[in-house]
Design a protein around this motif. Structure first.
Motif, PDB file in Angstrom:
ATOM      1  N   UNK A 158      -5.500   9.346  -3.941  1.00  0.00           N
ATOM      2  CA  UNK A 158      -5.219   9.076  -2.534  1.00  0.00           C
ATOM      3  C   UNK A 158      -5.686   7.689  -2.134  1.00  0.00           C
ATOM      4  N   UNK A 159      -6.779   7.245  -2.723  1.00  0.00           N
ATOM      5  CA  UNK A 159      -7.315   5.924  -2.406  1.00  0.00           C
ATOM      6  C   UNK A 159      -6.291   4.825  -2.679  1.00  0.00           C
ATOM      7  N   UNK A 160      -5.502   5.002  -3.717  1.00  0.00           N
ATOM      8  CA  UNK A 160      -4.521   3.975  -4.093  1.00  0.00           C
ATOM      9  C   UNK A 160      -3.494   3.748  -2.991  1.00  0.00           C
ATOM     10  N   UNK A 165      -1.443  -4.065   0.815  1.00  0.00           N
ATOM     11  CA  UNK A 165      -0.203  -4.610   0.271  1.00  0.00           C
ATOM     12  C   UNK A 165       0.325  -3.838  -0.946  1.00  0.00           C
ATOM     13  N   UNK A 166       0.025  -2.546  -0.989  1.00  0.00           N
ATOM     14  CA  UNK A 166       0.573  -1.704  -2.054  1.00  0.00           C
ATOM     15  C   UNK A 166       2.072  -1.505  -1.862  1.00  0.00           C
ATOM     16  N   UNK A 167       2.461  -1.208  -0.635  1.00  0.00           N
ATOM     17  CA  UNK A 167       3.873  -0.947  -0.354  1.00  0.00           C
ATOM     18  C   UNK A 167       4.509  -2.170   0.306  1.00  0.00           C
ATOM     19  N   UNK A 289      -0.724  -5.285   6.584  1.00  0.00           N
ATOM     20  CA  UNK A 289      -1.534  -5.222   5.359  1.00  0.00           C
ATOM     21  C   UNK A 289      -1.520  -3.849   4.689  1.00  0.00           C
ATOM     22  N   UNK A 290      -1.344  -2.797   5.472  1.00  0.00           N
ATOM     23  CA  UNK A 290      -1.352  -1.446   4.903  1.00  0.00           C
ATOM     24  C   UNK A 290      -0.335  -0.574   5.635  1.00  0.00           C
ATOM     25  N   UNK A 291       0.354   0.280   4.908  1.00  0.00           N
ATOM     26  CA  UNK A 291       1.218   1.266   5.547  1.00  0.00           C
ATOM     27  C   UNK A 291       0.395   2.518   5.817  1.00  0.00           C
ATOM     28  N   UNK A 355      -0.761 -15.672   1.213  1.00  0.00           N
ATOM     29  CA  UNK A 355      -2.177 -16.004   1.454  1.00  0.00           C
ATOM     30  C   UNK A 355      -3.007 -14.786   1.851  1.00  0.00           C
ATOM     31  N   UNK A 356      -2.400 -13.870   2.576  1.00  0.00           N
ATOM     32  CA  UNK A 356      -3.104 -12.663   2.992  1.00  0.00           C
ATOM     33  C   UNK A 356      -3.379 -11.777   1.783  1.00  0.00           C
ATOM     34  N   UNK A 357      -2.393 -11.645   0.940  1.00  0.00           N
ATOM     35  CA  UNK A 357      -2.552 -10.828  -0.256  1.00  0.00           C
ATOM     36  C   UNK A 357      -3.558 -11.459  -1.211  1.00  0.00           C
TER      37      UNK A 357
END
Length: 383
Positions: A158-160, A165-167, A289-291, A355-357
């Motif tokens: 779940x942590x993943x 920026x995973x998705x 940054x995150x979904x 740059x954010x990633x």
């Protein structure tokens, strides 16, 4: 008073664009396992269940109509009521998804299963609910949680899902969410020996930073105090930006921004607007940054209340509710963004996220290195 006006405006907007409805009482909610305060429902003696019924009677319906086919075998089984917890109001993306799930379960089961949907945090925060269920409590059967909430309970897979920026896009996420790999992730609690099981995934929009003073590039956040939940991934991300992570309970965030305890925070756009944060942090940076991945889980005790046929009903209803969430989430986010822009908020579109990633490189590597192969499988769904 301003906060109430903004809340009312958002409720009207979502009711118009999504045919949603919910309580009009002022509410403060949170995402994930953060602490939450609510002043809703109980003030007029109204239960979230009655609000759900009101929403249905006033036209809460899916983006595309669904003709439910009754499972006759389940319909003949003994009647059972399941209590479902939700920290957000019913007129949010997740609240609407809960309503769709409730509707599908009760229709397909022919009424043999009823869901008592308690929204707006009346049963506690996500962590409160999980703590109660995992401790063996039987007062709550089902809960809508943020996927990363399971991290505190040993949810390595779940942590993943909350790594920055995973998705790359919603399409990327939904390719994963409707895959066999997602089914493995949903089974992780059982693998860990936890007395819950995942039913289906959904999402509530991308999360973005908002600040008191303007910020355009990631370097502009350096030295600023940014509010975080008590989550190592979020803390690592903020540190990567050169900012100072500051833990603040969600129900205290408005005043923390107002008094300068923190200079900014991050939330999905709908939460940003509904909690009147534009009043105290009128700068929104769309870094995405995150979904916000969500998950519906059921306790073992709740699952055991059901016959095999009724269990199949929940699985089918989960697929329907997941599809519905996919239909409404993007449109809801567009409507909210239009409202935010028209309210005078300084909205910064981030066209180059590299740059954010790059700034998150360390926390991404630290959070995925022990499961590099599994993480790569998630990334591969982007192609």
């Amino acid at each position: 008073m301003k906060k109430r006006v903004l809340n009312a405006a958002l409720a009207a907007l979502l009711a118009l664009s999504l045919t949603a409805c919910g309580g009009s009482a002022k509410q403060e909610t949170k995402a994930g396992g953060e602490k939450q305060e609510t002043k809703a429902a109980s003030e007029k003696g109204e239960s979230a269940e009655s609000k759900a019924e009101d929403a249905s009677s006033q036209g809460a319906e899916s983006a595309s109509s669904t003709d439910y086919q009754v499972n006759e075998k389940a319909a003949a089984d003994p009647k059972v009521k399941l209590v479902m917890a939700e920290v957000n109001p019913l007129d949010t993306i997740v609240g609407k998804t809960d309503l769709k799930f409730k509707e599908a379960v009760e229709s397909i089961s022919g009424g043999s299963i009823s869901i008592d949907l308690q929204a707006s945090g009346v049963l506690g925060s996500e962590n409160d609910v999980l703590d109660s269920v995992l401790a063996g409590g039987d007062s709550i059967d089902i809960s809508r949680i943020s996927a990363f909430a399971l991290t505190s309970y040993g949810g390595e897979k779940s942590k993943l899902l909350s790594v920055p920026f995973t998705f790359e896009s919603r399409e990327h996420f939904w390719k994963f969410a409707q895959s066999d790999l997602a089914k493995e992730f949903l089974e992780e609690p059982k693998e860990k020996g936890l007395p819950i099981r995942g039913l289906f995934y959904g999402e509530e929009g991308f999360r973005h930073f908002f600040t008191k003073e303007p910020a355009v590039e990631v370097k502009d956040l350096k030295g600023r105090k940014l509010r975080v939940s008590n989550d190592p991934i979020m803390t690592g991300m903020v540190q990567g930006f050169g900012a100072n992570p500051t833990v603040v309970p969600f129900n205290e965030l408005y005043s923390a921004l107002q008094t300068g305890v923190v200079d900014g925070a991050e939330q999905p756009m709908a939460n940003y607007l509904s909690n009147a944060f534009p009043e105290v942090a009128p700068n929104l940076v769309l870094d995405g940054h995150t979904l916000g991945v969500i998950e519906i889980v059921i306790s073992d005790k709740g699952w055991a209340k059901l016959t095999e046929n009724q269990q199949k009903v929940l699985e089918e209803a989960g697929r329907i509710a997941g599809d519905y969430d996919r239909e409404i989430a993007e449109q809801a986010e567009k409507e909210v963004l239009t409202k935010i822009k028209s309210s005078g908020v300084n909205v910064v579109e981030v066209t180059d996220k590299a740059p954010w990633k790059d700034a998150c490189k360390k926390v991404i590597e630290d959070s995925t290195k022990s499961q590099a192969e599994l993480y790569q499988k998630i990334l591969d769904y982007a192609s």
